[in-house]
Structure formats: C-alpha cells, structure tokens
Design a protein around this motif. Structure first.
Motif, mmCIF file in Angstrom:
data_model
loop_
_atom_site.group_PDB
_atom_site.id
_atom_site.type_symbol
_atom_site.label_atom_id
_atom_site.label_comp_id
_atom_site.label_asym_id
_atom_site.label_seq_id
_atom_site.Cartn_x
_atom_site.Cartn_y
_atom_site.Cartn_z
ATOM 1 N N UNK A 102 45.223 45.324 35.394
ATOM 2 C CA UNK A 102 45.361 45.463 33.947
ATOM 3 C C UNK A 102 45.321 44.086 33.299
ATOM 4 N N UNK A 103 45.385 44.080 31.969
ATOM 5 C CA UNK A 103 45.307 42.819 31.247
ATOM 6 C C UNK A 103 43.910 42.226 31.245
ATOM 7 N N UNK A 104 42.902 43.061 31.456
ATOM 8 C CA UNK A 104 41.517 42.581 31.465
ATOM 9 C C UNK A 104 41.025 42.362 30.040
ATOM 10 N N UNK A 105 40.049 41.505 29.905
ATOM 11 C CA UNK A 105 39.471 41.238 28.596
ATOM 12 C C UNK A 105 38.429 42.307 28.278
ATOM 13 N N UNK A 106 38.521 42.934 27.105
ATOM 14 C CA UNK A 106 37.553 43.981 26.743
ATOM 15 C C UNK A 106 36.129 43.440 26.635
ATOM 16 N N UNK A 107 35.176 44.322 26.934
ATOM 17 C CA UNK A 107 33.766 43.991 26.779
ATOM 18 C C UNK A 107 33.316 42.810 27.614
ATOM 19 N N UNK A 108 33.887 42.666 28.810
ATOM 20 C CA UNK A 108 33.647 41.480 29.632
ATOM 21 C C UNK A 108 33.195 41.875 31.034
ATOM 22 N N UNK A 109 32.291 41.087 31.604
ATOM 23 C CA UNK A 109 31.873 41.259 32.993
ATOM 24 C C UNK A 109 32.963 40.712 33.919
ATOM 25 N N UNK A 110 33.274 41.481 34.958
ATOM 26 C CA UNK A 110 34.273 41.060 35.930
ATOM 27 C C UNK A 110 33.684 41.182 37.336
ATOM 28 N N UNK A 111 34.066 40.273 38.218
ATOM 29 C CA UNK A 111 33.690 40.320 39.621
ATOM 30 C C UNK A 111 34.907 40.690 40.452
ATOM 31 N N UNK A 112 34.678 41.353 41.586
ATOM 32 C CA UNK A 112 35.798 41.686 42.461
ATOM 33 C C UNK A 112 35.312 41.930 43.877
ATOM 34 N N UNK A 113 36.225 41.799 44.823
ATOM 35 C CA UNK A 113 35.964 42.225 46.198
ATOM 36 C C UNK A 113 37.251 42.791 46.775
ATOM 37 N N UNK A 114 37.110 43.626 47.788
ATOM 38 C CA UNK A 114 38.265 44.257 48.420
ATOM 39 C C UNK A 114 38.543 43.577 49.758
ATOM 40 N N UNK A 115 39.827 43.459 50.087
ATOM 41 C CA UNK A 115 40.248 42.783 51.312
ATOM 42 C C UNK A 115 41.333 43.618 51.976
ATOM 43 N N UNK A 116 41.248 43.787 53.292
ATOM 44 C CA UNK A 116 42.247 44.563 54.034
ATOM 45 C C UNK A 116 42.572 43.872 55.346
ATOM 46 N N UNK A 117 43.861 43.773 55.656
ATOM 47 C CA UNK A 117 44.329 43.227 56.925
ATOM 48 C C UNK A 117 44.998 44.341 57.718
ATOM 49 N N UNK A 118 44.525 44.579 58.900
ATOM 50 C CA UNK A 118 45.083 45.665 59.717
ATOM 51 C C UNK A 118 46.555 45.409 60.032
ATOM 52 N N UNK A 119 47.348 46.462 59.949
ATOM 53 C CA UNK A 119 48.755 46.410 60.355
ATOM 54 C C UNK A 119 48.837 46.977 61.773
ATOM 55 N N UNK A 120 49.172 46.103 62.742
ATOM 56 C CA UNK A 120 49.215 46.529 64.143
ATOM 57 C C UNK A 120 50.527 47.213 64.492
#
Length: 407
Positions: A102-120
C-alpha cells in the motif's frame, strides 16, 4: 529506517526466530514423497489481485513451505520490501503467498519481483532456512486517482477448459497488438467439481499468469460449481477477497461494482451436498449487506453501477437458487437503480432489456462449448458504458450503450 528494515529482512531470510514465524502452515503441502524431493520452485504466479490507485495484492504459490517477500519500487528500482503478517506474526512456513503493498503512487509504473526462502524446519528457538529463489522483474501500473476511463473483459462458465482463456483473449481481447482490457473478470463456474490444488492452478491461475496476470489483475466470482467438490472450501486461499468474502464492492474509475454470490442453484437439502450447505441463509445475509451497500456514498455518487452475479435472479430458469435470488435480492436491486447486470450460468448467451420485473438490462454470457463461448467487453468512461458480447467466431451477439443518467 529503510536500511534498518532491509537489514532486518536480510537477517530474517537467513536465521529467523520462532517468535516471528507462524508455527502452522497456512496451507498444507499436498505433495507425494517423490514430489517432495524436488527443489523448491514457484508453482504459479505472481498474479495480481485487488489493484487500486494506491494498493495491490500480489500472490504466488511455492512448491515447499517458505518465508516469502516482495521487492518493489516505482520506476525501474526495487528499493522497498514487504511481507505478509497476521496477528503480529510474519507469514512463513506456508506455500500460498498473499502480500499487499500500500501507499503506492497513483497512475505510476511500478516494478516488483517475488522472493521465497524455503523453511526446512525448527531447532529449538531457531528456524532452519534452505535455498532462496527469486523471480524475474515484473511491472504494473496503478490506476490514476481520478481515472475516468477503463476497459475490462468478462469470461463465464469455462468449466475446466483452460484453453478458452487464451483462445478468446487472443482473438478478441486485443486491438492489433495492444491489450484491450485493464482487468479481467471470471464470472463463475471456472471449474466443474473442485477436487485438488492442481485443478485451480492449471485451469485458471497459470493461464492468466501466462497472458496477463503478472501485470493486470483478475477477479473470480463464485459460481455454483465453485461450491462443489472436496477442495471447494479451499478456493478462497488462492485469491484475494475483501474481508475474505465472495460478496463485496469496489470502485474503478467511473463505475461502482457490486459483487454478489448467488450460491448453489439447488436447495440446501439436496442429497448431492450431504446436508453441508446453507445457501438460503447465506443469501439472506448478503441481502442485509446489500441494503447497507446501496446507501453508501461510493454507491450513490458513482457515475455508473454494475452488478456481477453468476446466476441471474431473472431469465435463469426456475431452479431453487434462481428463485431465491429473485426473492431476496430482487426488490433491493430494483430499488438501487443499477445500470447493468452481468451474469452467466445458463450456457445460453442473451441480452434482456429492462422490463416490469427488473429495471436495468441484463447480459448473460454463453457456455463452454465451441460456437457458444463468449467474451464480454466493457469500455467505461465518465459519460457512457459501451458493452459488446462477442461469440468465439467474432460475431457480436449482444450490444449496449448506456449514457450517464442524472441521479
């Protein structure tokens, strides 16, 4: 503050503390022993849900239980991170990830990637972490705060035929090479009987991710077939619904949408459900909510009002579900003065002008069989709604232009 937060998250990905992690998985890992030997990977996603001018929810599914987070930022940089938490505990040791930024700027391009670390696993007060995996960079654009125009497309009654999604979108969801939609609606009955996770993933989530869902959101409304099968009660885990309810409302540009869950078409005492359904009571609860919803400022001040409901209370036969929807929803819907209703269920595409029983037009999409499949396209501006229902062969089989009225 940003450097402190980054340091915290980096630390979390390596050592972690039991007090910061959920002690139970939000979704059990339904893997065979052979599949469990596979390395952790992304099963599906990322896919976007509930986008607004300053917020979006990003979802994805990992092969093994993990601690996951988002890296994101406006423009071309991912300078921020976000994770999910519940009741003070950071979401971890789970496979289905649902992270809202949240708190994103309206009408704006955003980049993102997802990251996951396995829980052993856990050793005393510490957590053992495994390999960290991350995606490529994706992007989305938040709607403008004063957005006065958007486009959307609507599917219905796919019934476990995922090939319909690319076939109809690539044929009719583009103008040249340009997408002709800002979001997608699946208006019920994407499945027949929902029996396992792979069905939800392979028949809906993956096809959307392959085409659009990393950049544009989609909505799944519950149809009567989403209510059926041993896995049906798990469906809400895989999508983001406001307050975890299938009935809700939201505003996009000049349109205020109301989504109702029509439930099953059969009576609650039907033998098919073993006495485990209470849809009459559920619809009555929704009716009370609907009465309050149509009195909200968002509803009253909107340029246009659109209802999404799988089973139409009218023109959908005389099964119990249709009649009960008409009884409990009908008077309130007419009082509310909707501009348009979009439905499915009958597998017979049709348009129904306003009449003595409903004072707004109703559009019902076709079924899953070739020659009867439809894609509904809606273009909304602050002045008018333009709708076309297109059969899979390209024939326009329904059309409305609705001009803004004085309220």
């Amino acid at each position: 503050m940003l450097s402190d937060r980054r340091e915290f998250l980096d630390k979390m990905s390596k050592i972690g503390a039991l007090s910061l992690l959920s002690a139970t998985a939000s979704s059990a890992n339904p893997l065979t022993s052979e599949a469990a030997e596979e390395k952790n990977h992304f099963v599906a996603g990322p896919y976007l849900q509930n986008i607004s001018s300053d917020e979006v929810t990003v979802m994805w599914i990992t092969h093994k239980n993990s601690f996951s987070w988002l890296e994101y930022g406006a423009g071309t940089y991912t300078s921020k991170r976000e994770f999910g938490y519940s009741n003070g505990l950071i979401e971890a040791n789970n496979r289905i990830n649902k992270i809202t930024i949240s708190g994103l700027k309206p009408g704006t391009e955003h980049k993102y990637k997802i990251v996951s670390t396995e829980v052993l696993g856990y050793k005393g007060s510490k957590v053992e972490f495994g390999e960290t995996i991350s995606s490529v960079m994706y992007g989305f654009k938040t709607p403008a705060a004063n957005e006065d125009e958007f486009k959307m497309v609507v599917f219905n009654d796919i019934h476990d035929r995922p090939q319909i999604i690319p076939q109809l979108l690539y044929r009719h969801g583009y103008t040249g090479n340009k997408r002709d939609y800002d979001f997608v609606v699946f208006n019920g009955d994407c499945f027949d009987w929902v029996t396992e996770e792979s069905q939800v993933v392979d028949h809906l989530i993956k096809p959307t991710v392959d085409i659009f869902a990393t950049e544009f959101p989609f909505i799944l409304t519950q149809g009567n077939h989403e209510c059926r099968g041993s896995f049906s009660r798990h469906i809400p885990q895989y999508f983001a619904y406001p307050e975890n309810k299938f009935y809700y409302s939201f505003t996009r540009g000049p349109v205020h949408f109301v989504i109702l869950d029509s439930g099953e078409d059969k009576a609650d005492d039907s033998v098919e459900y073993g006495g485990l359904s209470a849809f009459d009571r559920y619809r009555e609860t929704q009716q009370k909510w609907l009465e309050k919803e149509i009195e909200t400022e968002a509803f009253k001040k909107s340029h246009f009002r659109i209802l999404l409901i799988h089973i139409s209370p009218w023109h959908s036969g005389d099964w119990h579900g249709t009649l009960h929807c008409r009884q409990v929803f009908g008077p309130t819907l007419n009082k509310a003065k909707f501009d348009l209703q979009l439905s499915g269920h009958t597998h017979r595409y049709a348009t129904h002008d306003a009449d003595a029983t409903h004072n707004f037009p109703i559009v019902i999409g076709g079924g899953p069989i070739e020659g009867n499949r439809t894609l509904i396209k809606l273009h909304a501006t602050s002045k008018e709604l333009n709708l076309r229902m297109i059969r899979d062969d390209g024939e326009v089989v329904g059309k409305y232009t609705i001009v803004k009225k004085s309220r």
